[in-house]
Write a protein that holds these residues in place. Structure first.
Motif, PDB file in Angstrom:
ATOM      1  N   GLN A   1       0.831  -1.191   0.000  1.00 23.69           N
ATOM      2  CA  GLN A   1       0.000   0.000   0.000  1.00 23.69           C
ATOM      3  C   GLN A   1       0.868   1.244   0.000  1.00 23.69           C
ATOM      4  O   GLN A   1       1.959   1.255   0.555  1.00 23.69           O
ATOM      5  CB  GLN A   1      -0.936   0.014   1.220  1.00 23.69           C
ATOM      6  CG  GLN A   1      -2.023   1.080   1.131  1.00 23.69           C
ATOM      7  CD  GLN A   1      -2.990   0.987   2.293  1.00 23.69           C
ATOM      8  OE1 GLN A   1      -2.587   0.790   3.430  1.00 23.69           O
ATOM      9  NE2 GLN A   1      -4.283   1.125   2.011  1.00 23.69           N
ATOM     10  N   PHE A   2       0.366   2.297  -0.637  1.00 17.85           N
ATOM     11  CA  PHE A   2       1.100   3.548  -0.740  1.00 17.85           C
ATOM     12  C   PHE A   2       0.233   4.700  -0.249  1.00 17.85           C
ATOM     13  O   PHE A   2      -0.987   4.583  -0.161  1.00 17.85           O
ATOM     14  CB  PHE A   2       1.489   3.821  -2.195  1.00 17.85           C
ATOM     15  CG  PHE A   2       2.328   2.751  -2.819  1.00 17.85           C
ATOM     16  CD1 PHE A   2       3.714   2.813  -2.758  1.00 17.85           C
ATOM     17  CD2 PHE A   2       1.740   1.675  -3.474  1.00 17.85           C
ATOM     18  CE1 PHE A   2       4.491   1.820  -3.323  1.00 17.85           C
ATOM     19  CE2 PHE A   2       2.504   0.685  -4.051  1.00 17.85           C
ATOM     20  CZ  PHE A   2       3.890   0.756  -3.976  1.00 17.85           C
TER      21      PHE A   2
ATOM     22  N   ALA B   1       4.495   7.663  -1.096  1.00 18.61           N
ATOM     23  CA  ALA B   1       5.286   7.143   0.023  1.00 18.61           C
ATOM     24  C   ALA B   1       4.669   5.841   0.477  1.00 18.61           C
ATOM     25  O   ALA B   1       3.460   5.629   0.347  1.00 18.61           O
ATOM     26  CB  ALA B   1       5.320   8.147   1.169  1.00 18.61           C
ATOM     27  N   SER B   2       5.484   4.957   1.015  1.00 18.58           N
ATOM     28  CA  SER B   2       4.944   3.706   1.548  1.00 18.58           C
ATOM     29  C   SER B   2       4.134   4.002   2.807  1.00 18.58           C
ATOM     30  O   SER B   2       4.434   4.912   3.568  1.00 18.58           O
ATOM     31  CB  SER B   2       6.071   2.732   1.869  1.00 18.58           C
ATOM     32  OG  SER B   2       6.975   3.312   2.776  1.00 18.58           O
ATOM     33  N   THR B   3       3.107   3.217   3.019  1.00 14.76           N
ATOM     34  CA  THR B   3       2.265   3.374   4.193  1.00 14.76           C
ATOM     35  C   THR B   3       3.009   2.849   5.420  1.00 14.76           C
ATOM     36  O   THR B   3       3.647   1.796   5.348  1.00 14.76           O
ATOM     37  CB  THR B   3       0.955   2.593   4.013  1.00 14.76           C
ATOM     38  OG1 THR B   3       0.281   3.108   2.868  1.00 14.76           O
ATOM     39  CG2 THR B   3       0.064   2.731   5.242  1.00 14.76           C
ATOM     40  N   PRO B   4       2.965   3.574   6.545  1.00 17.41           N
ATOM     41  CA  PRO B   4       3.614   3.071   7.760  1.00 17.41           C
ATOM     42  C   PRO B   4       3.185   1.646   8.072  1.00 17.41           C
ATOM     43  O   PRO B   4       2.008   1.312   8.052  1.00 17.41           O
ATOM     44  CB  PRO B   4       3.132   4.052   8.840  1.00 17.41           C
ATOM     45  CG  PRO B   4       2.863   5.312   8.102  1.00 17.41           C
ATOM     46  CD  PRO B   4       2.334   4.895   6.759  1.00 17.41           C
ATOM     47  N   GLY B   5       4.172   0.789   8.363  1.00 15.23           N
ATOM     48  CA  GLY B   5       3.895  -0.595   8.676  1.00 15.23           C
ATOM     49  C   GLY B   5       4.042  -1.538   7.505  1.00 15.23           C
ATOM     50  O   GLY B   5       4.070  -2.751   7.688  1.00 15.23           O
ATOM     51  N   CYS B   6       4.138  -0.991   6.286  1.00 12.70           N
ATOM     52  CA  CYS B   6       4.341  -1.849   5.116  1.00 12.70           C
ATOM     53  C   CYS B   6       5.824  -2.159   4.957  1.00 12.70           C
ATOM     54  O   CYS B   6       6.674  -1.478   5.504  1.00 12.70           O
ATOM     55  CB  CYS B   6       3.808  -1.163   3.863  1.00 12.70           C
ATOM     56  SG  CYS B   6       2.016  -0.958   3.891  1.00 12.70           S
TER      57      CYS B   6
ATOM     58  N   CYS C   1      -4.766   6.223  -0.910  1.00 15.29           N
ATOM     59  CA  CYS C   1      -3.870   5.131  -0.516  1.00 15.29           C
ATOM     60  C   CYS C   1      -3.987   3.999  -1.537  1.00 15.29           C
ATOM     61  O   CYS C   1      -4.616   2.956  -1.254  1.00 15.29           O
ATOM     62  CB  CYS C   1      -4.207   4.636   0.876  1.00 15.29           C
ATOM     63  SG  CYS C   1      -3.972   5.861   2.184  1.00 15.29           S
ATOM     64  N   PRO C   2      -3.389   4.158  -2.719  1.00 14.24           N
ATOM     65  CA  PRO C   2      -3.499   3.111  -3.741  1.00 14.24           C
ATOM     66  C   PRO C   2      -2.689   1.877  -3.345  1.00 14.24           C
ATOM     67  O   PRO C   2      -1.680   1.966  -2.648  1.00 14.24           O
ATOM     68  CB  PRO C   2      -2.912   3.772  -4.979  1.00 14.24           C
ATOM     69  CG  PRO C   2      -1.995   4.825  -4.449  1.00 14.24           C
ATOM     70  CD  PRO C   2      -2.632   5.320  -3.192  1.00 14.24           C
TER      71      PRO C   2
END
Length: 589
Positions: free
Chosen positions: A59-60, A218-223, A71-72
């Motif tokens: 997820q981004f 940006a990458s989603t926190p936790g990914c 959040c694509p």
């Protein structure tokens, strides 16, 4: 221009010209192995193969002009835009966790179901182009007795990777509550834990938001992102005394630890040993507490504003009654604090105000000082008056000074009087500057140092029991007012010189420098030339002593009006000590 950030752990390489918005590290990541939000956020250009970005992250976050607009789960529809974008790959906490587990520090899990929490600080990152944002940090609670193991574990990782940027009170970073992270969930906490902080790659989200690019991801926190590349640097990294960090406790209220390299610590210990000789056979070795010079200089290195006091009117039958021990050490320390661009002031007795102003003026004219030091007086009668002097509007939450230093300053005895070494009461010549040190003990954020050579000086209350047992007339003259740090020297001037030298050692130490700047921005080349010029020297101290003699200030003990301090000739004893301190300080191991 857009930006995509992937937190990661993996192989490290060097990229010339990498932006320095985020915490500085000359070694920057080139590929990823696996991640969760963690301690490092040094940006670098990505060398990932085409198609990597579209597939590695589940997820981004999509940003348009600094605002998150979605959040694509795939970036395939942005394939054309990605061709013109720059990728930054950031390290994470996985490598840190492995190293810590080896020394008995297992991973602490978040209290909630999310990822480990991260906190926005008030520490500004170094601005680059359109990027300007505060540092974001992660926190791990560490048992107090495991702090050294923590530092050893981070050393094993190579370079600066994984080294903490702050140890102690979170409010020193502007964090109000560890129970309320800005990202994720707080981690488990146990009694006796010390909070330890690392830069987080989530700083990148603040950076992306601040730059307001038309399009960024940006990458989603936790990914996490994964490749088959392995970390090959850890096992080959060689540690040296210049790179091995040591942690030292420098303040309890607020809780604060500092870090310096093993080589810097060793030099400061050599300085402490050098000044602890006892040419007057007073018994001062019995007063010595190890590492007081180290802790005092570390605390001073973190200070922004320093107040120095001096003045021991032992010659009450002469005018002025001051002695040649004290002012030279105070001015030498002030000169080096000025070179470090810290605010410096001096507080002296009202009756000696004119004398000290002249001393400072002449010191500037003779090149001993670069710029004048403001001279203050304190005539308060209580600790409450002292609090009003030390704090803006008397508010303990707004101290005007971070550190107080007394160098050969008359100290109050248990009976309320002030005595010279011969038990003569000189209270009528001394203002109650002791109140400032007493008040500082109850104001969080103000530390104090006392420098003395006989036990009757301000700050020596920390070692008063030893003074009473081992110093002649100690049962009467022992100072009853303590300081956080008590620096013992054969001559108090030497203690002032040693503090200046210790500050030079610390500020030319890259390990300490990185910790001071919270790892933000590039590693700045130290101003060694200007700092070297600001160190004490035989030539400058000879000028300073001549200035004192011209103003009829006499040697302690003997009362000689000449080139003498504490009854010891300047051109042999003192010159030898000054040169020895400078040699210890500037020698390159």
């Amino acid at each position: 221009m857009g930006r995509k950030t992937i937190p990661h752990r993996g192989t490290w390489g060097t990229t010339e010209g990498a932006p320095s918005l985020f915490p500085s590290n000359p070694r920057v990541p080139t590929a990823s192995l696996g991640s969760c939000p963690g301690p490092w956020c040094q940006p670098s250009r990505s060398f990932c193969k085409p198609g990597f970005l579209e597939t590695v992250c589940p997820q981004f976050k999509k940003y348009e002009f600094g605002t998150c607009t979605g959040c694509p789960i795939s970036l395939e529809e942005y394939a054309e835009q990605l061709k013109d974008m720059v990728t930054f790959v950031l390290d994470c906490s996985f490598s840190l966790e492995r190293a810590l587990e080896k020394v008995g520090l297992p991973r602490r899990h978040p209290k909630g179901l999310g990822h480990t929490g991260a906190y926005k600080t008030t520490v500004p990152c170094a601005p680059v182009a359109g990027f300007c944002c505060p540092l974001v940090v992660t926190m791990r609670p560490v048992p107090k007795d495991k702090l050294e193991s923590l530092l050893q574990a981070t050393c094993s990782m190579g370079g600066d990777q994984g080294r903490p940027v702050h140890i102690g009170d979170p409010e020193l970073l502007g964090i109000k509550a560890l129970s309320k992270p800005d990202y994720g969930d707080p981690v488990e906490w146990q009694p006796g834990d010390i909070p330890v902080f690392w830069p987080s790659p989530l700083t990148s989200l603040e950076a992306v938001s601040s730059c307001k690019a038309p399009l960024a991801f940006a990458s989603t926190p936790g990914c996490m992102a994964m490749t088959d590349l392995k970390d090959t640097k850890t096992s080959t990294h060689r540690l040296t005394p210049e790179t091995i960090p040591e942690v030292h406790h420098i303040s309890q209220d607020p809780l604060h630890y500092s870090i310096a390299s093993a080589s810097a610590v060793q030099k400061i210990r050599e300085l402490e040993t050098a000044i602890a000789i006892d040419p007057g056979n007073r018994g001062i070795r019995s007063l010595l507490c190890p590492d007081e010079l180290l802790k005092a200089s570390l605390s001073l290195s973190h200070a922004r504003s320093v107040l120095i006091t001096t003045g021991f009117p032992t010659h009450f039958n002469h005018e002025p009654p001051e002695e040649t021990d004290g002012p030279p050490g105070a001015i030498a320390l002030g000169a080096f604090l000025q070179a470090l661009e810290k605010e410096v002031s001096m507080v002296v007795d009202q009756r000696a105000l004119s004398l000290h102003r002249k001393l400072v003026e002449d010191a500037v004219e003779q090149g001993v000082l670069k710029t004048p030091i403001p001279i203050l007086t304190y005539r308060g009668e209580s600790v409450e008056d002292a609090r009003g002097f030390l704090c803006k509007d008397g508010d303990p939450k707004s101290p005007r000074f971070d550190h107080l230093v007394a160098i050969e300053r008359a100290g109050r005895a248990a009976d309320g009087n002030y005595y010279n070494a011969r038990k003569m009461n000189i209270k009528h010549l001394v203002d109650a500057i002791d109140h400032l040190f007493l008040a500082a003990q109850k104001i969080p954020g103000i530390s104090s140092t006392g420098v003395g050579d006989g036990g009757n000086e301000l700050g020596m209350g920390k070692v008063k029991e030893a003074v009473r047992r081992h110093i002649r007339n100690g049962d009467v003259i022992a100072c009853d007012v303590g300081a956080d740090f008590a620096v013992i020297a054969g001559v108090s001037n030497w203690g002032g010189y040693a503090l200046a030298c210790a500050l030079y050692v610390l500020n030319t130490c890259e390990v300490h420098g990185r910790y001071l700047r919270k790892a933000t921005g590039p590693s700045q080349a130290p101003g060694e030339q200007s700092w070297t010029q600001a160190l004490p020297s035989v030539a400058k101290e000879e000028k300073m002593l001549n200035i004192l003699v011209q103003h009829r200030v006499r040697s302690g003990g003997s009362g000689v009006l000449g080139m003498e301090v504490d009854g010891l000739p300047f051109h042999s004893v003192h010159t030898e000590m000054i040169q020895k301190l400078v040699d210890i300080t500037t020698v390159h191991v």
